[in-house]
Write a protein that holds these residues in place. Structure first.
Motif, short mmCIF file in Angstrom:
data_model
loop_
_atom_site.label_atom_id
_atom_site.label_comp_id
_atom_site.label_asym_id
_atom_site.label_seq_id
_atom_site.Cartn_x
_atom_site.Cartn_y
_atom_site.Cartn_z
N HIS A 102 74.28 21.87 130.28
CA HIS A 102 73.96 20.99 129.15
C HIS A 102 74.23 19.52 129.53
O HIS A 102 73.41 18.64 129.26
N ILE A 103 75.38 19.28 130.13
CA ILE A 103 75.73 17.90 130.52
C ILE A 103 74.77 17.40 131.62
O ILE A 103 74.32 16.26 131.59
N LEU A 104 74.45 18.27 132.58
CA LEU A 104 73.52 17.91 133.65
C LEU A 104 72.17 17.48 133.06
O LEU A 104 71.58 16.48 133.47
N HIS A 105 71.71 18.23 132.06
CA HIS A 105 70.45 17.89 131.40
C HIS A 105 70.58 16.56 130.66
O HIS A 105 69.70 15.69 130.75
N LYS A 106 71.68 16.39 129.95
CA LYS A 106 71.92 15.16 129.19
C LYS A 106 71.99 13.94 130.11
O LYS A 106 71.50 12.86 129.77
N LYS A 107 72.56 14.13 131.30
CA LYS A 107 72.70 13.03 132.27
C LYS A 107 71.48 12.91 133.17
O LYS A 107 71.51 12.21 134.18
N LYS A 108 70.42 13.64 132.82
CA LYS A 108 69.14 13.57 133.54
C LYS A 108 69.27 13.84 135.04
O LYS A 108 68.68 13.17 135.87
N GLY A 109 70.14 14.82 135.36
CA GLY A 109 70.28 15.24 136.74
C GLY A 109 71.24 14.41 137.58
O GLY A 109 71.42 14.69 138.76
N ASN A 110 71.85 13.39 137.01
CA ASN A 110 72.82 12.57 137.75
C ASN A 110 74.09 13.41 137.94
O ASN A 110 74.89 13.56 137.03
N LEU A 111 74.25 13.92 139.16
CA LEU A 111 75.32 14.87 139.43
C LEU A 111 76.71 14.25 139.29
O LEU A 111 77.60 14.85 138.69
N GLU A 112 76.90 13.05 139.80
CA GLU A 112 78.22 12.43 139.73
C GLU A 112 78.62 12.17 138.28
O GLU A 112 79.74 12.48 137.86
N ALA A 113 77.72 11.62 137.49
CA ALA A 113 78.01 11.36 136.07
C ALA A 113 78.26 12.68 135.33
O ALA A 113 79.15 12.77 134.48
N THR A 114 77.49 13.69 135.68
CA THR A 114 77.68 15.02 135.07
C THR A 114 79.06 15.56 135.36
O THR A 114 79.77 16.02 134.46
N LEU A 115 79.45 15.51 136.63
CA LEU A 115 80.74 16.07 137.02
C LEU A 115 81.90 15.33 136.37
O LEU A 115 82.89 15.95 135.95
N LEU A 116 81.80 14.01 136.25
CA LEU A 116 82.88 13.25 135.63
C LEU A 116 83.02 13.58 134.14
O LEU A 116 84.13 13.79 133.64
N GLU A 117 81.89 13.66 133.44
CA GLU A 117 81.97 14.04 132.02
C GLU A 117 82.43 15.49 131.89
O GLU A 117 83.20 15.83 130.99
N TYR A 118 81.97 16.34 132.78
CA TYR A 118 82.36 17.75 132.76
C TYR A 118 83.87 17.89 132.90
O TYR A 118 84.51 18.67 132.18
N GLY A 119 84.47 17.13 133.80
CA GLY A 119 85.92 17.15 133.96
C GLY A 119 86.64 16.75 132.68
O GLY A 119 87.64 17.38 132.29
N GLU A 120 86.13 15.72 132.03
CA GLU A 120 86.72 15.28 130.75
C GLU A 120 86.63 16.40 129.72
O GLU A 120 87.61 16.69 129.01
N GLN A 121 85.47 17.03 129.63
CA GLN A 121 85.28 18.11 128.66
C GLN A 121 86.18 19.32 128.99
O GLN A 121 86.78 19.90 128.10
N LEU A 122 86.24 19.67 130.27
CA LEU A 122 87.10 20.79 130.67
C LEU A 122 88.56 20.53 130.32
O LEU A 122 89.27 21.43 129.87
#
Length: 195
Positions: A77-97
């Motif tokens: 879901h975050i990857l889709h929201k970040k339009k495939g930007n992996l670094e931005a996805t991973l950073l937000e993912y860490g916050e969510q986790l």
């Protein structure tokens, strides 16, 4: 998956069953919980348990389905929201986790899930949750190299989550280590960044 009999219980009865299951699976690992103690806690006949669930694993998965966030779906879901930007996805993912894993009412369920999960549970989980286990199908269909990246990231993140519970990190410590590992993933382990 819980049987229809369980799903058709009155809400108060279903809530009682789920509350007892949740408490037992918070208190100890799956392998230490027995059907006997569940039926005693619920004050029901053993046969009633099997009217609700196929087996103990089915009861455990019912708790997981009800109480924990599917972190794979969250990532996608975050990857889709970040339009495939992996670094931005991973950073937000860490916050969510860091928010999800440290919620007071589910912390012990996550802890027991990550510390005591085994191959037998994994195989049965995959069989009963085929829709969730095919999370990377879209990635696979597009590019097998991208699929390997997903499996690599999954390994890194699952190892961090497990270490979090093994080493009793704080929420802040988890997030700091998560960011450091993601920095290494994105920039290489030869870099001396602090995340």
């Amino acid at each position: 998956m819980a049987k229809d009999t369980y799903h058709h219980l009155k809400e108060d009865k279903k809530g009682k069953v789920l509350t007892i299951l949740k408490r037992l699976f918070q208190e100890k690992p799956f392998q230490e919980v027995t059907v006997k103690e569940i039926v005693e806690e619920l004050d029901i006949a053993r046969g009633s348990f099997y009217q609700y669930f196929e087996d103990l694993e089915d009861a455990y998965f019912t708790v997981l389905d009800s109480e924990v966030t599917d972190i794979h779906m969250l990532f996608m879901h975050i990857l889709h929201k970040k339009k495939g930007n992996l670094e931005a996805t991973l950073l937000e993912y860490g916050e969510q986790l860091s928010k999800i894993l440290f919620q007071k009412d589910t912390y012990a369920i996550y802890r027991n899930r990550y510390l005591y999960w085994n191959d037998s549970l994994n195989q049965k989980w995959k069989k009963n949750h085929q829709d969730q286990t095919q999370i990377f199908t879209k990635v696979k269909d597009n590019n097998s190299i991208e699929l390997e990246k997903m499996f690599y990231l999954q390994g890194v993140i699952h190892a961090l989550i497990k270490r979090n519970f093994q080493e009793n990190w704080s929420k802040q410590e988890f997030l700091k280590k998560f960011k450091l590992h993601i920095y290494w993933v994105m920039k290489g382990v030869d870099n001396n960044g602090n995340g």
